[in-house]
Design a protein around this motif. Structure first.
Motif, PDB file in Angstrom:
ATOM      1  N   VAL A 153      -3.368   9.763   0.200  1.00 45.39           N
ATOM      2  CA  VAL A 153      -3.441  10.117   1.441  1.00 45.39           C
ATOM      3  C   VAL A 153      -4.740   8.890   2.063  1.00 45.39           C
ATOM      4  CG1 VAL A 153      -4.460  11.503   3.429  1.00 45.39           C
ATOM      5  CG2 VAL A 153      -2.941  12.461   1.548  1.00 45.39           C
ATOM      6  N   ALA A 154      -5.500   8.850   1.335  1.00 41.44           N
ATOM      7  CA  ALA A 154      -6.657   7.679   1.668  1.00 41.44           C
ATOM      8  C   ALA A 154      -5.963   6.516   1.922  1.00 41.44           C
ATOM      9  CB  ALA A 154      -7.712   7.629   0.821  1.00 41.44           C
ATOM     10  N   VAL A 155      -5.231   6.051   1.015  1.00 40.62           N
ATOM     11  CA  VAL A 155      -4.515   4.655   0.985  1.00 40.62           C
ATOM     12  C   VAL A 155      -3.572   4.545   2.182  1.00 40.62           C
ATOM     13  CG1 VAL A 155      -2.854   3.211  -0.100  1.00 40.62           C
ATOM     14  CG2 VAL A 155      -4.869   4.240  -1.393  1.00 40.62           C
ATOM     15  N   SER A 211       0.889  -1.395   0.037  1.00 40.76           N
ATOM     16  CA  SER A 211      -0.009  -0.081  -0.012  1.00 40.76           C
ATOM     17  C   SER A 211       0.828   1.323   0.081  1.00 40.76           C
ATOM     18  CB  SER A 211      -1.062  -0.091   1.168  1.00 40.76           C
ATOM     19  OG  SER A 211      -1.891  -1.100   0.852  1.00 40.76           O
ATOM     20  N   LEU A 212       1.957   1.131   0.904  1.00 39.03           N
ATOM     21  CA  LEU A 212       2.802   2.320   0.799  1.00 39.03           C
ATOM     22  C   LEU A 212       3.372   2.471  -0.528  1.00 39.03           C
ATOM     23  CD1 LEU A 212       4.314   4.095   2.734  1.00 39.03           C
ATOM     24  CD2 LEU A 212       6.123   2.572   3.202  1.00 39.03           C
ATOM     25  N   GLU A 213       3.953   1.490  -1.250  1.00 40.82           N
ATOM     26  CA  GLU A 213       4.576   1.654  -2.516  1.00 40.82           C
ATOM     27  C   GLU A 213       3.321   2.000  -3.777  1.00 40.82           C
ATOM     28  OE1 GLU A 213       6.323  -1.887  -3.572  1.00 40.82           O
ATOM     29  OE2 GLU A 213       7.439  -1.912  -1.780  1.00 40.82           O
ATOM     30  N   ARG A 214       2.210   1.681  -3.472  1.00 41.49           N
ATOM     31  CA  ARG A 214       1.155   1.929  -4.415  1.00 41.49           C
ATOM     32  C   ARG A 214       0.691   3.465  -4.223  1.00 41.49           C
ATOM     33  NH1 ARG A 214      -4.983   0.393  -4.457  1.00 41.49           N
ATOM     34  NH2 ARG A 214      -4.738   1.488  -2.649  1.00 41.49           N
ATOM     35  N   ALA A 215       0.666   4.005  -3.309  1.00 34.89           N
ATOM     36  CA  ALA A 215       0.347   5.451  -2.856  1.00 34.89           C
ATOM     37  C   ALA A 215       1.413   6.319  -3.639  1.00 34.89           C
ATOM     38  CB  ALA A 215       0.238   5.807  -1.394  1.00 34.89           C
ATOM     39  N   THR A 216       2.477   6.011  -3.884  1.00 36.26           N
ATOM     40  CA  THR A 216       3.424   6.983  -4.599  1.00 36.26           C
ATOM     41  C   THR A 216       2.674   7.384  -5.875  1.00 36.26           C
ATOM     42  OG1 THR A 216       5.439   5.774  -3.508  1.00 36.26           O
ATOM     43  CG2 THR A 216       5.849   7.100  -5.520  1.00 36.26           C
ATOM     44  N   ASP A 217       2.357   6.599  -6.593  1.00 43.79           N
ATOM     45  CA  ASP A 217       1.850   6.787  -8.018  1.00 43.79           C
ATOM     46  C   ASP A 217       0.136   7.646  -7.900  1.00 43.79           C
ATOM     47  OD1 ASP A 217       4.220   5.974  -9.220  1.00 43.79           O
ATOM     48  OD2 ASP A 217       3.290   3.898  -8.972  1.00 43.79           O
ATOM     49  N   LEU A 218      -0.370   7.653  -6.829  1.00 43.84           N
ATOM     50  CA  LEU A 218      -1.695   8.301  -6.823  1.00 43.84           C
ATOM     51  C   LEU A 218      -1.644   9.560  -6.621  1.00 43.84           C
ATOM     52  CD1 LEU A 218      -3.210   5.375  -4.414  1.00 43.84           C
ATOM     53  CD2 LEU A 218      -3.227   5.658  -6.993  1.00 43.84           C
ATOM     54  N   GLU A 219      -2.945  10.207  -6.946  1.00 46.13           N
ATOM     55  CA  GLU A 219      -3.503  11.689  -6.899  1.00 46.13           C
ATOM     56  C   GLU A 219      -3.192  11.893  -5.478  1.00 46.13           C
ATOM     57  OE1 GLU A 219      -3.448  14.179  -9.079  1.00 46.13           O
ATOM     58  OE2 GLU A 219      -2.839  12.413 -10.651  1.00 46.13           O
ATOM     59  N   THR A 220      -2.948  13.318  -4.941  1.00 40.07           N
ATOM     60  CA  THR A 220      -2.998  13.372  -3.518  1.00 40.07           C
ATOM     61  C   THR A 220      -3.830  12.807  -2.474  1.00 40.07           C
ATOM     62  OG1 THR A 220      -1.807  15.502  -3.947  1.00 40.07           O
ATOM     63  CG2 THR A 220      -2.831  15.487  -1.857  1.00 40.07           C
ATOM     64  N   GLU A 221      -5.315  13.153  -2.989  1.00 36.95           N
ATOM     65  CA  GLU A 221      -6.398  12.952  -2.265  1.00 36.95           C
ATOM     66  C   GLU A 221      -6.418  11.172  -1.919  1.00 36.95           C
ATOM     67  OE1 GLU A 221     -10.945  13.246  -2.375  1.00 36.95           O
ATOM     68  OE2 GLU A 221      -9.841  15.214  -2.655  1.00 36.95           O
ATOM     69  N   GLU A 222      -6.288  10.567  -2.971  1.00 36.51           N
ATOM     70  CA  GLU A 222      -6.357   8.903  -2.841  1.00 36.51           C
ATOM     71  C   GLU A 222      -5.192   8.440  -2.281  1.00 36.51           C
ATOM     72  OE1 GLU A 222      -7.089   5.287  -6.122  1.00 36.51           O
ATOM     73  OE2 GLU A 222      -6.772   7.484  -6.918  1.00 36.51           O
ATOM     74  N   ARG A 224       2.614  12.926   5.461  1.00 36.91           N
ATOM     75  CA  ARG A 224       3.034  14.457   5.492  1.00 36.91           C
ATOM     76  C   ARG A 224       3.708  14.956   4.159  1.00 36.91           C
ATOM     77  NH1 ARG A 224       5.074  12.712  10.484  1.00 36.91           N
ATOM     78  NH2 ARG A 224       7.174  12.423   9.680  1.00 36.91           N
ATOM     79  N   GLU A 225       4.378  13.992   3.713  1.00 34.95           N
ATOM     80  CA  GLU A 225       5.147  14.262   2.319  1.00 34.95           C
ATOM     81  C   GLU A 225       4.013  14.385   1.227  1.00 34.95           C
ATOM     82  OE1 GLU A 225       7.671  11.087   1.729  1.00 34.95           O
ATOM     83  OE2 GLU A 225       9.057  11.903   3.040  1.00 34.95           O
ATOM     84  N   VAL A 226       2.957  13.541   1.200  1.00 35.45           N
ATOM     85  CA  VAL A 226       2.032  13.673   0.193  1.00 35.45           C
ATOM     86  C   VAL A 226       0.958  14.759   0.476  1.00 35.45           C
ATOM     87  CG1 VAL A 226      -0.142  12.499  -0.696  1.00 35.45           C
ATOM     88  CG2 VAL A 226       1.908  11.069  -0.252  1.00 35.45           C
ATOM     89  N   GLU A 227       0.741  15.118   1.724  1.00 31.65           N
ATOM     90  CA  GLU A 227      -0.208  16.330   1.876  1.00 31.65           C
ATOM     91  C   GLU A 227       0.329  17.498   1.616  1.00 31.65           C
ATOM     92  OE1 GLU A 227      -2.970  14.599   5.737  1.00 31.65           O
ATOM     93  OE2 GLU A 227      -0.917  15.404   5.999  1.00 31.65           O
TER      94      GLU A 227
END
Length: 85
Positions: free
Chosen positions: A25-27, A12-23, A61-64
């Motif tokens: 953060v949710a992941v 999940s941590l790796e997958r979140a790298t390629d997602l838009e900000t809102e998505e 924090r980074e994604v936000e």
């Protein structure tokens, strides 16, 4: 309880790298909740779980904040770069 593992949280941590900000953060928040649930499992490596927990908190924090740096995750992770506000 499901058969959730630390490897699932890492994915999940790796997958979140390629997602838009809102998505992303949710992941990441969902993965954080999964880690908390694994905290009561005596078969889970507590050291690795805590390391993942710290990494997830940092990544959230980074994604936000990455939009403030007008770039991708890399810019948020390197505030000394020219793109930093």
């Amino acid at each position: 309880m499901t058969d959730l593992t630390l490897d699932d949280v890492e994915r999940s941590l790796e997958r979140a790298t390629d997602l838009e900000t809102e998505e992303a953060v949710a992941v990441l928040r969902s993965a954080r909740e999964d880690l908390e649930a694994l905290g009561s499992d005596p078969d889970v490596d507590e050291t690795r779980r805590r390391e993942l927990e710290d990494t997830l908190d940092q990544r959230i924090r980074e994604v936000e904040n990455r939009d403030a740096y007008r770039g991708e995750l890399g810019a948020a992770m390197n505030p000394d770069e020219d793109d930093a506000p």
